[in-house]
Motif scaffolding. Structure first.
Motif, PDB file in Angstrom:
ATOM      1  N   ASP A   3       0.805  -1.230   0.000  1.00  0.00           N
ATOM      2  CA  ASP A   3       0.000   0.000   0.000  1.00  0.00           C
ATOM      3  C   ASP A   3       0.835   1.276   0.000  1.00  0.00           C
ATOM      4  OD1 ASP A   3      -2.363  -1.285   0.001  1.00  0.00           O
ATOM      5  OD2 ASP A   3      -2.951  -0.748   2.036  1.00  0.00           O
ATOM      6  N   ILE A   4       1.738   1.349   0.971  1.00  0.00           N
ATOM      7  CA  ILE A   4       2.492   2.596   1.126  1.00  0.00           C
ATOM      8  C   ILE A   4       3.356   2.855  -0.099  1.00  0.00           C
ATOM      9  CG2 ILE A   4       4.360   3.681   2.460  1.00  0.00           C
ATOM     10  CD1 ILE A   4       3.166   2.454   4.976  1.00  0.00           C
ATOM     11  N   GLU A   5       3.976   1.797  -0.593  1.00  0.00           N
ATOM     12  CA  GLU A   5       4.805   1.939  -1.785  1.00  0.00           C
ATOM     13  C   GLU A   5       3.962   2.438  -2.963  1.00  0.00           C
ATOM     14  OE1 GLU A   5       7.975   2.478  -3.779  1.00  0.00           O
ATOM     15  OE2 GLU A   5       7.892   2.128  -1.618  1.00  0.00           O
ATOM     16  N   GLU A   6       2.762   1.905  -3.051  1.00  0.00           N
ATOM     17  CA  GLU A   6       1.878   2.292  -4.163  1.00  0.00           C
ATOM     18  C   GLU A   6       1.459   3.765  -4.054  1.00  0.00           C
ATOM     19  OE1 GLU A   6      -1.252  -0.544  -4.618  1.00  0.00           O
ATOM     20  OE2 GLU A   6      -2.329   0.737  -6.079  1.00  0.00           O
ATOM     21  N   ILE A   7       1.137   4.182  -2.839  1.00  0.00           N
ATOM     22  CA  ILE A   7       0.782   5.599  -2.631  1.00  0.00           C
ATOM     23  C   ILE A   7       1.950   6.501  -3.043  1.00  0.00           C
ATOM     24  CG2 ILE A   7       0.254   7.366  -0.898  1.00  0.00           C
ATOM     25  CD1 ILE A   7      -1.054   5.160   0.814  1.00  0.00           C
ATOM     26  N   ILE A   8       3.131   6.147  -2.575  1.00  0.00           N
ATOM     27  CA  ILE A   8       4.299   6.978  -2.882  1.00  0.00           C
ATOM     28  C   ILE A   8       4.564   7.024  -4.386  1.00  0.00           C
ATOM     29  CG2 ILE A   8       6.815   7.177  -2.583  1.00  0.00           C
ATOM     30  CD1 ILE A   8       6.442   6.248   0.324  1.00  0.00           C
ATOM     31  N   GLN A   9       4.411   5.893  -5.064  1.00  0.00           N
ATOM     32  CA  GLN A   9       4.612   5.881  -6.517  1.00  0.00           C
ATOM     33  C   GLN A   9       3.646   6.839  -7.215  1.00  0.00           C
ATOM     34  OE1 GLN A   9       7.228   4.774  -8.078  1.00  0.00           O
ATOM     35  NE2 GLN A   9       7.882   4.120  -6.037  1.00  0.00           N
ATOM     36  N   GLU A  10       2.402   6.852  -6.760  1.00  0.00           N
ATOM     37  CA  GLU A  10       1.421   7.759  -7.374  1.00  0.00           C
ATOM     38  C   GLU A  10       1.775   9.224  -7.108  1.00  0.00           C
ATOM     39  OE1 GLU A  10      -1.151   7.137  -9.432  1.00  0.00           O
ATOM     40  OE2 GLU A  10      -0.450   5.046  -9.451  1.00  0.00           O
ATOM     41  N   LEU A  11       2.244   9.493  -5.895  1.00  0.00           N
ATOM     42  CA  LEU A  11       2.635  10.869  -5.555  1.00  0.00           C
ATOM     43  C   LEU A  11       3.826  11.330  -6.400  1.00  0.00           C
ATOM     44  CD1 LEU A  11       2.300  10.647  -1.660  1.00  0.00           C
ATOM     45  CD2 LEU A  11       0.935  12.128  -3.161  1.00  0.00           C
ATOM     46  N   LEU A  12       4.776  10.423  -6.596  1.00  0.00           N
ATOM     47  CA  LEU A  12       5.958  10.780  -7.399  1.00  0.00           C
ATOM     48  C   LEU A  12       5.582  10.985  -8.867  1.00  0.00           C
ATOM     49  CD1 LEU A  12       8.676   8.395  -5.893  1.00  0.00           C
ATOM     50  CD2 LEU A  12       8.258  10.811  -5.357  1.00  0.00           C
ATOM     51  N   LYS A  13       4.677  10.164  -9.342  1.00  0.00           N
ATOM     52  CA  LYS A  13       4.213  10.306 -10.733  1.00  0.00           C
ATOM     53  C   LYS A  13       3.554  11.687 -10.918  1.00  0.00           C
ATOM     54  CE  LYS A  13       1.131   7.801 -13.949  1.00  0.00           C
ATOM     55  NZ  LYS A  13      -0.167   8.516 -13.825  1.00  0.00           N
ATOM     56  N   PHE A  14       2.681  12.034 -10.004  1.00  0.00           N
ATOM     57  CA  PHE A  14       2.005  13.341 -10.032  1.00  0.00           C
ATOM     58  C   PHE A  14       3.033  14.472 -10.014  1.00  0.00           C
ATOM     59  CE2 PHE A  14      -0.025  17.052  -8.140  1.00  0.00           C
ATOM     60  CZ  PHE A  14      -1.256  17.092  -8.755  1.00  0.00           C
ATOM     61  N   ARG A  15       3.994  14.341  -9.124  1.00  0.00           N
ATOM     62  CA  ARG A  15       5.044  15.361  -9.001  1.00  0.00           C
ATOM     63  C   ARG A  15       5.883  15.453 -10.281  1.00  0.00           C
ATOM     64  NH1 ARG A  15      10.178  13.679  -5.599  1.00  0.00           N
ATOM     65  NH2 ARG A  15      10.591  12.715  -7.608  1.00  0.00           N
ATOM     66  N   ASN A  16       6.282  14.316 -10.785  1.00  0.00           N
ATOM     67  CA  ASN A  16       7.188  14.324 -11.939  1.00  0.00           C
ATOM     68  C   ASN A  16       6.513  14.800 -13.222  1.00  0.00           C
ATOM     69  OD1 ASN A  16       9.255  13.496 -10.309  1.00  0.00           O
ATOM     70  ND2 ASN A  16       9.010  11.309 -10.810  1.00  0.00           N
ATOM     71  N   GLU A  17       5.235  14.471 -13.386  1.00  0.00           N
ATOM     72  CA  GLU A  17       4.503  14.956 -14.569  1.00  0.00           C
ATOM     73  C   GLU A  17       4.497  16.477 -14.608  1.00  0.00           C
ATOM     74  OE1 GLU A  17       1.123  11.373 -14.987  1.00  0.00           O
ATOM     75  OE2 GLU A  17       0.668  13.261 -13.950  1.00  0.00           O
ATOM     76  N   ARG A  18       4.548  17.098 -13.416  1.00  0.00           N
ATOM     77  CA  ARG A  18       4.512  18.569 -13.329  1.00  0.00           C
ATOM     78  C   ARG A  18       5.904  19.182 -13.159  1.00  0.00           C
ATOM     79  NH1 ARG A  18       0.364  16.112 -12.355  1.00  0.00           N
ATOM     80  NH2 ARG A  18      -1.709  16.916 -12.856  1.00  0.00           N
ATOM     81  N   ASP A  19       6.917  18.330 -13.178  1.00  0.00           N
ATOM     82  CA  ASP A  19       8.297  18.814 -13.040  1.00  0.00           C
ATOM     83  C   ASP A  19       8.476  19.618 -11.744  1.00  0.00           C
ATOM     84  OD1 ASP A  19      10.922  19.120 -13.748  1.00  0.00           O
ATOM     85  OD2 ASP A  19      10.576  20.729 -15.192  1.00  0.00           O
ATOM     86  N   TRP A  20       7.925  19.081 -10.687  1.00  0.00           N
ATOM     87  CA  TRP A  20       7.937  19.799  -9.400  1.00  0.00           C
ATOM     88  C   TRP A  20       9.039  19.332  -8.463  1.00  0.00           C
ATOM     89  CZ3 TRP A  20       2.024  20.017  -7.725  1.00  0.00           C
ATOM     90  CH2 TRP A  20       1.384  21.023  -8.467  1.00  0.00           C
TER      91      TRP A  20
END
Lengths: 109, 109, 109, 109
Positions: A3-20
């Motif tokens: 679970d936690i790994e999956e949440i973090i992966q989604e957060l990183l994807k969101f962040r990286n798509e926006r170059d944040w």
């Protein structure tokens, strides 16, 4: 995947798509966490717990988790490990026989 | 058992052994979360991220997680679900084409 | 009338005209102060000091002062006195010869 | 000399004797203010207002004021002016006839 790994992966994807990532240094992540914790707290201002808006609490708490997970990821912390370690740690500061049924801080027990 | 569920079970065990549920109303849990977020933030005060003490960050971040998980549990929120929902939500407030590479708040995009 | 006394009188007038004293218990005033401090902090998120919006800082800082003055009034504290007392106090925790030019916390000096 | 001016002069003297101006950029002052507001809030955690320690509240509130005054000074704000301006401002957001006796936020009035 856990679970936690999956949440973090989604957060990183969101962040990286926006170059944040360029903005996400630990100090600013800690600031963001405080800002979101403050927004969560505002939902309880001037009222009792039961009158706070559950739907908004859900959203603000999600923001708190998001920055907490991003900060953990930034330092390579394993969330489960650090929380379980802290529980052991707190067990020493708050021994059951002293702490049971009272809410004093450990240095006042 | 999933990671998050396991963390929450340990937190509840710690709380119940000390008979602390009586103090853990949502409003005070939200206050506790803010207090811990403030202690985490203090580790970055007057310094750059890289000079902050990683060992202490680990401990304070663990405290933040502890109260965030306890609050989620109090309301019966599924942590993974609320964070993933919030990511979708934020995706609408911060569309990639507008938000990419800039850190403006959604109402200033 | 002194500046601080005049500010507090205006704050109390505003509060009383709205019959808000019933909500202004010290705990909620301390929450309000934290919420406003968080809103002030948000103005610096993801940016350097010089890029923060001075006009908004003025407004959020005014809110912080408002709750700080109301809290002082609630306890009957004389603001000048408590700050000057704290400066003396801090002078002992941070003696000039030890603290000069470094930002360490007193327990690390 | 006016009260507020006198407080600020004492704070600047304390700061300058320790050569701390180099650390006091607005962003870190806003962080310090949040940290102190969190320490003040902790005094109310798990308890009712009347059980909080008045002597400690005095000290933590003094710290909040110290950073608020230093931040005001950093921007050249006149504290009395910005608070009185905010009161006028809030009077428009919270007209007496709508806000009297209820604690709703202005966007929910």
């Amino acid at each position: 995947m856990k679970d936690i790994e999956e949440i973090i992966q989604e957060l990183l994807k969101f962040r990286n798509e926006r170059d944040w990532e360029q903005f996400h240094n630990p100090k600013d992540l800690a600031i963001a966490l405080n800002v979101e914790a403050g927004e969560l707290l505002e939902l309880f201002l001037w009222k009792n717990s039961e009158d706070a808006n559950k739907e908004k609490i859900k959203e603000e708490l999600a923001d708190v988790f998001a920055y907490a997970f991003l900060l953990a990821n930034k330092y390579g912390f394993n969330v489960k490990e650090i929380v379980l370690d802290k529980i052991i740690n707190n067990g020493e500061k708050y021994p059951i026989e002293k702490a049971k049924g009272n809410a004093k801080k450990y240095n006042e027990l």
